[in-house]
Motif scaffolding. Structure first.
Motif, PDB file in Angstrom:
ATOM      1  N   ASN A 169      -0.537  -2.837  -5.960  1.00 61.79           N
ATOM      2  CA  ASN A 169       0.497  -2.450  -6.029  1.00 61.79           C
ATOM      3  C   ASN A 169       1.709  -2.384  -6.672  1.00 61.79           C
ATOM      4  O   ASN A 169       2.247  -1.130  -6.530  1.00 61.79           O
ATOM      5  CB  ASN A 169       1.188  -4.141  -5.293  1.00 61.79           C
ATOM      6  N   ILE A 170       1.389  -2.088  -8.573  1.00 64.42           N
ATOM      7  CA  ILE A 170       1.999  -1.698  -9.405  1.00 64.42           C
ATOM      8  C   ILE A 170       1.656  -0.602  -9.309  1.00 64.42           C
ATOM      9  O   ILE A 170       3.015   0.652  -9.651  1.00 64.42           O
ATOM     10  CB  ILE A 170       1.329  -2.502 -11.053  1.00 64.42           C
ATOM     11  N   ILE A 171       0.315   0.032  -9.163  1.00 64.22           N
ATOM     12  CA  ILE A 171      -0.265   1.196  -9.142  1.00 64.22           C
ATOM     13  C   ILE A 171       0.691   2.529  -8.222  1.00 64.22           C
ATOM     14  O   ILE A 171       1.542   3.815  -7.889  1.00 64.22           O
ATOM     15  CB  ILE A 171      -1.431   1.979  -8.918  1.00 64.22           C
ATOM     16  N   ALA A 172       1.056   1.695  -6.640  1.00 72.39           N
ATOM     17  CA  ALA A 172       1.484   2.065  -5.693  1.00 72.39           C
ATOM     18  C   ALA A 172       2.632   2.925  -5.634  1.00 72.39           C
ATOM     19  O   ALA A 172       3.471   3.999  -5.389  1.00 72.39           O
ATOM     20  CB  ALA A 172       1.030   1.393  -4.319  1.00 72.39           C
ATOM     21  N   ARG A 173       3.467   1.552  -6.114  1.00 72.90           N
ATOM     22  CA  ARG A 173       5.192   1.214  -7.105  1.00 72.90           C
ATOM     23  C   ARG A 173       5.551   2.038  -7.526  1.00 72.90           C
ATOM     24  O   ARG A 173       6.109   3.122  -7.228  1.00 72.90           O
ATOM     25  CB  ARG A 173       5.551   0.440  -6.965  1.00 72.90           C
TER      26      ARG A 173
ATOM     27  N   PHE B  34       3.807   5.193   6.924  1.00 76.34           N
ATOM     28  CA  PHE B  34       2.684   5.603   8.304  1.00 76.34           C
ATOM     29  C   PHE B  34       2.508   4.385   8.598  1.00 76.34           C
ATOM     30  O   PHE B  34       2.574   2.785   8.353  1.00 76.34           O
ATOM     31  CB  PHE B  34       1.450   6.250   7.203  1.00 76.34           C
ATOM     32  N   ASP B  35       2.044   4.794  10.493  1.00 72.80           N
ATOM     33  CA  ASP B  35       1.920   3.857  10.673  1.00 72.80           C
ATOM     34  C   ASP B  35       0.403   3.088  10.456  1.00 72.80           C
ATOM     35  O   ASP B  35      -0.091   1.813  10.976  1.00 72.80           O
ATOM     36  CB  ASP B  35       1.355   4.301  12.539  1.00 72.80           C
ATOM     37  N   ASP B  36      -0.537   3.164  10.223  1.00 73.27           N
ATOM     38  CA  ASP B  36      -1.873   3.047   9.568  1.00 73.27           C
ATOM     39  C   ASP B  36      -2.225   2.939   8.134  1.00 73.27           C
ATOM     40  O   ASP B  36      -1.398   4.145   7.434  1.00 73.27           O
ATOM     41  CB  ASP B  36      -3.237   3.237  10.559  1.00 73.27           C
ATOM     42  N   PHE B  37      -3.334   3.194   7.698  1.00 76.23           N
ATOM     43  CA  PHE B  37      -3.741   2.840   5.770  1.00 76.23           C
ATOM     44  C   PHE B  37      -4.186   4.723   6.409  1.00 76.23           C
ATOM     45  O   PHE B  37      -4.453   5.392   7.109  1.00 76.23           O
ATOM     46  CB  PHE B  37      -4.361   2.302   5.382  1.00 76.23           C
TER      47      PHE B  37
ATOM     48  N   ALA C 168       0.395  -1.484   0.029  1.00 71.58           N
ATOM     49  CA  ALA C 168      -0.013   0.567   0.533  1.00 71.58           C
ATOM     50  C   ALA C 168       0.863   0.777  -0.040  1.00 71.58           C
ATOM     51  O   ALA C 168       1.692   1.409   0.524  1.00 71.58           O
ATOM     52  CB  ALA C 168      -0.750  -0.006   1.688  1.00 71.58           C
ATOM     53  N   LEU C 169       0.345   1.485  -0.345  1.00 73.75           N
ATOM     54  CA  LEU C 169       1.187   3.760  -0.568  1.00 73.75           C
ATOM     55  C   LEU C 169       1.253   4.194   0.600  1.00 73.75           C
ATOM     56  O   LEU C 169       2.507   5.003   0.894  1.00 73.75           O
ATOM     57  CB  LEU C 169       0.458   4.216  -1.699  1.00 73.75           C
ATOM     58  N   SER C 170       0.534   3.603   1.313  1.00 71.33           N
ATOM     59  CA  SER C 170       1.047   4.219   3.211  1.00 71.33           C
ATOM     60  C   SER C 170       1.775   3.427   3.608  1.00 71.33           C
ATOM     61  O   SER C 170       2.777   3.972   4.685  1.00 71.33           O
ATOM     62  CB  SER C 170      -0.461   3.577   4.020  1.00 71.33           C
TER      63      SER C 170
END
Length: 195
Positions: A169-173, A9-12, A2-4
């Motif tokens: 995942n592809i979009i986040a990375r 980040f600690d959470d989403f 995830a992007l978070s």
């Protein structure tokens, strides 16, 4: 991933509908229900007033390539519904100049555009691009009695509308560290956080 998680980040990242004023300056997901797109929501003013200074605007994905849209509209053997993707392109083509205008006009904030349609083109190497990972009902959701595919990394879509974790995942990375200048403008998210 995830992007978070990429941002440590600690959470989403919380959705707009559930945030508090204290959370808004640390990150908000406005995607849910289109919150923040229309002027009458007032969210663009609230975000800036509460201290939002690093803002990411994600463009639309190629919606015409979702299994549900292909099923509903038919494509005469083509892979995507081009009329829908033409509308997506028009939206994205107007969003990028808006980001440039905001960066020019608002000097104490930074905006960036993530071109999800371009990033999604990287997914063309996946074997079953437009095949959902389950039997889909008319509304695009998985049928209740269906068995999902055993290897989801071979599919972009979980059901008729929603991407699999691998597709996310592809979009986040690629949003975090752009593989191409066409993925993010004027900079990717890893650059934005360092500004």
């Amino acid at each position: 991933m995830a992007l978070s998680e990429l941002l440590d980040f600690d959470d989403f990242i919380p959705t707009y509908a559930t945030i508090t004023d204290q959370q808004i300056s640390k990150g908000v997901n406005y995607a849910s229900g289109g919150a923040g797109i229309l002027p009458e929501t007032g969210s663009h003013l609230r975000l800036y007033t509460l201290g939002g200074r690093k803002i990411v605007l994600f463009g639309l994905a190629p919606i015409g390539c979702t299994p549900a849209e292909i099923y509903i509209f038919g494509t005469n053997g083509k892979r995507c519904v081009e009329s829908i993707n033409d509308a997506v392109k028009k939206f994205n083509d107007k969003l990028k100049p808006l980001v440039d205008e905001l960066n020019h006009d608002i000097h104490d904030a930074k905006f960036t555009f993530i071109n999800v349609s371009h990033i999604s083109s990287l997914q063309q190497v996946i074997p079953w691009q437009n095949v959902p990972c389950c039997e889909v009902m008319v509304d695009g959701q998985c049928a209740h009695s269906t068995t999902t595919c055993p290897i989801r990394v071979l599919s972009i879509y979980y059901d008729g509308l929603h991407p699999t974790e691998m597709a996310h995942n592809i979009i986040a990375r690629s949003s975090y560290i752009a593989l191409s200048d066409l993925d993010a403008s004027p900079y990717d998210i890893s650059h934005l956080v360092r500004l």
